[in-house]
Scaffold this active site. Sequence first.
Site, PDB file in Angstrom:
ATOM      1  N   GLY A  48      -4.128   3.840 -16.003  1.00 40.90           N
ATOM      2  CA  GLY A  48      -3.918   4.659 -14.811  1.00 40.90           C
ATOM      3  C   GLY A  48      -3.439   6.035 -15.200  1.00 40.90           C
ATOM      4  O   GLY A  48      -2.521   6.600 -14.599  1.00 40.90           O
ATOM      5  N   ASP A  68     -12.084   0.022 -15.781  1.00 44.77           N
ATOM      6  CA  ASP A  68     -11.100  -0.686 -14.976  1.00 44.77           C
ATOM      7  C   ASP A  68     -10.046  -1.299 -15.890  1.00 44.77           C
ATOM      8  O   ASP A  68     -10.366  -2.077 -16.804  1.00 44.77           O
ATOM      9  CB  ASP A  68     -11.811  -1.779 -14.181  1.00 44.77           C
ATOM     10  CG  ASP A  68     -10.915  -2.471 -13.174  1.00 44.77           C
ATOM     11  OD1 ASP A  68      -9.677  -2.352 -13.270  1.00 44.77           O
ATOM     12  OD2 ASP A  68     -11.468  -3.151 -12.279  1.00 44.77           O
ATOM     13  N   TYR A 105       1.592  -5.266  -2.009  1.00 42.88           N
ATOM     14  CA  TYR A 105       2.057  -4.375  -3.080  1.00 42.88           C
ATOM     15  C   TYR A 105       3.444  -4.778  -3.558  1.00 42.88           C
ATOM     16  O   TYR A 105       3.687  -4.920  -4.769  1.00 42.88           O
ATOM     17  CB  TYR A 105       2.063  -2.938  -2.560  1.00 42.88           C
ATOM     18  CG  TYR A 105       2.578  -1.904  -3.526  1.00 42.88           C
ATOM     19  CD1 TYR A 105       1.781  -1.445  -4.571  1.00 42.88           C
ATOM     20  CD2 TYR A 105       3.851  -1.362  -3.377  1.00 42.88           C
ATOM     21  CE1 TYR A 105       2.248  -0.479  -5.455  1.00 42.88           C
ATOM     22  CE2 TYR A 105       4.328  -0.404  -4.261  1.00 42.88           C
ATOM     23  CZ  TYR A 105       3.519   0.038  -5.296  1.00 42.88           C
ATOM     24  OH  TYR A 105       3.998   0.984  -6.172  1.00 42.88           O
TER      25      TYR A 105
END
Length: 244
Positions: A9, A50, A142
């Site tokens: 990320g 990914d 989350y």
Amino acid sequence: MNHSYVVTGAGRGIGRAVVERLGPATVVAVERDPAALGWAGPGVIPVIGDAADEAVLVRAAGLAEEAGTLAGWVNNAVVFRDAALHTSPAGEIRALIAANLDLAVTGCAVAVRRFLAAGAGGAIVNVTSHQARRPVPGSLPYATAKAAVEGLTRAVAVEYGRHGIRANAVAPGSVATERYERLLAERPGTEEEMAVLHPLGRVATPAEVADAVAYLLSASFVTGVTLPVDGGRTVLGLDPEARE
């Protein structure tokens, strides 16, 4: 000895700040969006893919090892999408939890295997959230996933400490990322609300979170901890954001 790192990320926000903070060491930056790595310069090796895909991370680990001794791994990739128990199928909620948890599990698995194979130990830092301990409405998948990542962090620390592998987590509060800037534009008054929620009177910068990540990567006798990087948000009793 040259050290190298893998950061997932890595294109924006906290991930980018971590990559920049770790320079001049070589950093393999894993990112789904090729455009998000347009800023990357010398010393940054882009891997587009990914971060939940083990093959992508194995390739990233190999590139890091070609550049130097793989010393640290930062699992920062995240999926921001929520669902409610009363309106969404349970399968959708489970899938959203898995989407976030899988990113950390896959990253930890690849990192541990490479550290064990090299026999030199290493450090893992998982990026979680203040919501792992203090969820806000609308964030159930989350918050659940981030709580699980903190449990994963402790388990990895216990399981692999004898091999010289450390695992820690940072739990940011609100951070001035691109996503936060969009929120400010959409909801006037948000900045003042956030100031109230954080005893330090403001949200964090990505660089401040990156400093904490760098510390945990280098703190040789620290393992199994989750370090809040939230300006005191989780210890503040009043949380207006948690009201309907």
